[in-house]
Structures are given as structure tokens and as C-alpha cells.
Enzyme design. Structure first.
Site, PDB file in Angstrom:
ATOM      1  CD  GLU A  96      -1.340  -2.357   2.089  1.00 23.31           C
ATOM      2  OE1 GLU A  96      -2.141  -3.010   2.765  1.00 23.31           O
ATOM      3  OE2 GLU A  96      -0.105  -2.601   2.042  1.00 23.31           O
TER       4      GLU A  96
ATOM      5  CB  SER B 226      21.539 -40.221  -7.861  1.00 29.83           C
ATOM      6  OG  SER B 226      22.361 -39.386  -7.072  1.00 29.83           O
TER       7      SER B 226
END
Length: 383
Positions: A52, A171
Site C-alpha cells: 500500500e 544418481s
């Protein structure tokens, strides 16, 4: 433009603060006069002007008079002094005549008080305007404020046959470059990344945001669960601890003279060591107690990038500790030797199907040939 379009604009503005406002919420605001947007703002980062006040600043910079205008804001304006003064005060002083509010703020310091202050000042307030859309941008903030626990995202990658690594334990890499880039974007939107010591010893990860799109990103705190402080001093995590925060949780019951000496060395290198009481004397640290300690540090969100043991403790030690699961599925078959099984969730499992962790319907995204299944978990019942 319609009122709905004005609020949608405020929502889009709010999203620009993603990754920078934590543990504060994402908030956007637009000021409208005579059917046109005359000023706009959003909460850019923690400590900066709220949406605001940013919009009012924008109006002043452009010599725009906001008196008698309408404000559209995605979250109930604050009414207390924190890092910034109350936005309700600014709204009243600037002469705004009407305010459309999307989400209500669950923060006890606000929670309806901001609305009442505006109404008492004679300002017309429309509540819950596009509430669902406004709520959807702040799941982390709402969870953190309501539960005093961090919002936890568990992420892992698997092959089409359900493997997280080859039978030799390799991995890197299961998924392609686009999927890995998306993980880095997720990292940039949370306050911390957490993993276990076995992952650190095996992969020597850095756990930072590394993107080449020239945008600014805030580096998350790295959190390691390491009962006996086995983390190598030469690991990438320790060697970068003075540049990017590193927190290591260890088991207070296992601290001896040797571990105390290691603790001193780690702290000299920049790591923060937190000792945790482990009343159950289990091999792994009490996960709920650790999450509570993390929340007390002001960390509202965690991305877990770990092996199956830590993932299992998050899902099964206590229910409702995980809020999202991100599963990347690569179009690959690794196979298995039948002895060494690499699973993303390692524990004894459940006995009956109705004891499962129910993920529900996923949001599906594609990154080249890889698939991301993104689940938002619902409450799973009592612990």
C-alpha cells in the site's frame, strides 16, 4: 477494466516479491480512480515498504492525487508497527474512500483489526474479494502464522521404474537440465534447504541457487541433520558457510569431547551448530522438534532434498509435517540388482492401505521429457 481485473493486477504484482518477502506475505496493491489504475505497488522484500505504501509512493513520484480513489489490495492492510508503520494509517491519511480486500490476515496482530480501523474511519470496505485467488499466493505465510511451523516441500527425482539411483548408488543425473533448473527456481522461493548427513557425505552438494538467467535471487539457508557432526570440514557446504548460511543440527546426547572439538572447528568456519535433545534415542533426530526450532529462527519454508530415511521421518514420524511433494519422473529405466533398493521414502512401510499418506490429485508440468508431479497435501489426521 473491471474490479476483478484490478485485483488480478494486484495479484500479479504481489508475485513479483516471491522469494524475497519471507517470512512476510506476498502483497500487491493498485489504486484506481475514474476506472483507471493511477498507481501500483507490491511488497518487494522484507523490511521494504508494504504494498500500500509502495503504491502511495508511486503516486507521489508521478504527481497523482489519490484522494477519493479506490484501493485494491490482496491482503488485509496491517495496523501495527513492525519494520514498517501501519498501512491503515497511510490509507486513511491519503484519503482513500473505498478498499477491496482479497485475503484476511491470520496474524493476531492484524486479524480483522485492520478492517475495523478502516471502517471506523468511514472507508467503505469490501471483504473476501477474489479471496480464493488471493489466498493461493500465500500458502507459506498462512501455514507459518497459523501453525508456527515451517512450510515443508519434499522433492525427489525417480526413474520410470521408481529408482532414485543405479544399483551402485549413482544418481547424477536422473532428470534433464530444464527439470534441474526448475528445482533451482524452487530453491530461490524458500528460506531453507534441508538434507541429511548421508546425502552430504555421498554427493558433497552445495545446495545453493545457481541460475544463469541474470535475475537476482536470495540464497536459502542450508540445514543439515547430522547427529554426530560427521560432516567433512572440506565439504562444499562448510567451505561456503561464511558466504551462505549453514545450520547443522546434532544430537545433544551424543556430544563428547571429540564432537565438541569438531563443533568449534565448524563454528570457526562459519557454521551454526544447534544441539537437540533426543529423548527417544533413535538413530535419527526428532524431526518435529527440529522443525519447531527452525520456525523459531524465523524460517518459514523448507525444501527437503534428501534420501529416503529423512523423507520417511517427515511423512511417518509425525503426520502433517509435509505440505507439498514434488516428484520428478525421468523417462529412464535403471533396473535393480534386487538387493540394493534406492527408494525415495525408506521405512518399514504401512500394514494396511488406509494407513497411507494420500497425495490426491497432482498438478502436472513437463520439462523436456521429464515430468513433475506437484502434490499439495491435506491434513492426514492425528499424529
Amino acid at each position: 477494466m473491471t474490479n476483478e481485473e484490478f485485483m488480478h493486477k494486484a495479484i500479479e504484482l504481489a508475485k513479483k516479491g516471491l522469494g524475497f518477502t519471507n517470512p512476510n506475505p506476498l502483497v500487491g496493491a493498485v489504486i484506481v480512480k475514474n476506472g483507471k489504475i493511477i498507481a501500483e505497488g507490491y511488497h518487494k522484500k522484507i523490511g521494504s515498504l508494504h504494498a500500500e505504501r509502495e503504491a502511495f509512493k508511486n503516486a507521489k513520484e508521478n504527481n497523482v492525487d489519490v484522494k477519493g480513489a479506490t484501493l485494491f489490495v490482496t491482503l488485509e492492510p496491517c495496523c501495527h508497527t513492525g519494520r514498517q508503520p501501519p498501512c491503515t494509517q497511510a490509507i486513511i491519511e491519503e484519503g482513500i474512500k473505498e478498499v477491496f480486500i482479497g485475503s484476511r490476515d491470520p496474524n493476531p496482530l492484524v486479524n480483522g483489526k485492520g478492517i475495523k480501523i478502516l471502517q471506523d474511519a468511514g472507508i467503505k470496505v469490501t471483504l473476501d474479494f477474489l479471496k480464493e485467488e488471493c489466498d493461493s499466493i500465500n500458502p507459506v505465510f498462512f501455514h507459518y502464522i497459523k501453525t508456527k511451523m515451517p512450510y515443508v516441500i519434499v522433492k525427489y527425482a525417480i526413474t520410470a521404474d521408481g529408482q532414485t539411483a543405479t544399483y551402485k548408488g549413482n544418481s547424477n543425473w536422473i532428470t534433464g537440465t530444464q527439470a534441474r533448473e526448475n528445482v533451482h527456481k524452487t530453491r530461490s522461493n524458500v528460506m531453507a534447504i534441508m538434507t541429511g548427513i548421508e546425502t552430504v557425505k555421498k554427493d558433497n552438494p552445495l545446495l545453493t541457487v545457481r541460475l544463469d538467467d541474470k535475475n537476482e535471487y536470495k540464497q536459502p539457508t542450508r540445514i543439515i541433520l547430522d547427529s554426530c557432526l560427521k560432516i567433512p570440514l572440506q565439504s562444499q557446504l562448510v567451505q561456503t558457510a561464511k558466504q551462505v548460511p549453514l545450520i547443522i543440527f546434532c544430537d545433544k546426547n551424543k556430544v563428547d569431547a571429540q564432537i565438541l572439538a569438531k563443533k568449534d572447528e565448524l563454528e570457526k568456519l562459519g557454521a551454526k551448530i544447534i544441539q537437540v535433545e533426543n529423548p527417544t534415542k533413535e538413530k535419527h533426530l526428532p524431526i518435529k522438534k527440529i522443525l519447531s526450532a527452525i520456525a523459531e529462527l524465523g524460517i518459514d519454508s523448507i525444501l527437503v532434498e534428501s534420501g529416503g530415511t529423512l523423507n520417511a521421518s517427515l511423512f511417518f514420524d509425525k503426520r502433517n509435517l509435509v505440505q507439498e511433494v514434488h516428484i520428478y519422473i525421468a523417462p529412464k529405466i535403471f533396473g535393480n540388482d534386487g538387493k540394493t533398493i534406492f527408494s525415495p521414502v525408506k521405512n518399514k512401510g504401512i500394514e494396511f492401505p488406509d494407513e497411507c499418506i494420500n497425495l490426491g490429485k497432482p498438478e502436472v508440468s513437463f520439462f523436456e521429457d521429464d515430468i513433475l508431479l506437484k502434490y499439495t497435501l491435506k491434513d492426514c489426521g492425528d499424529e
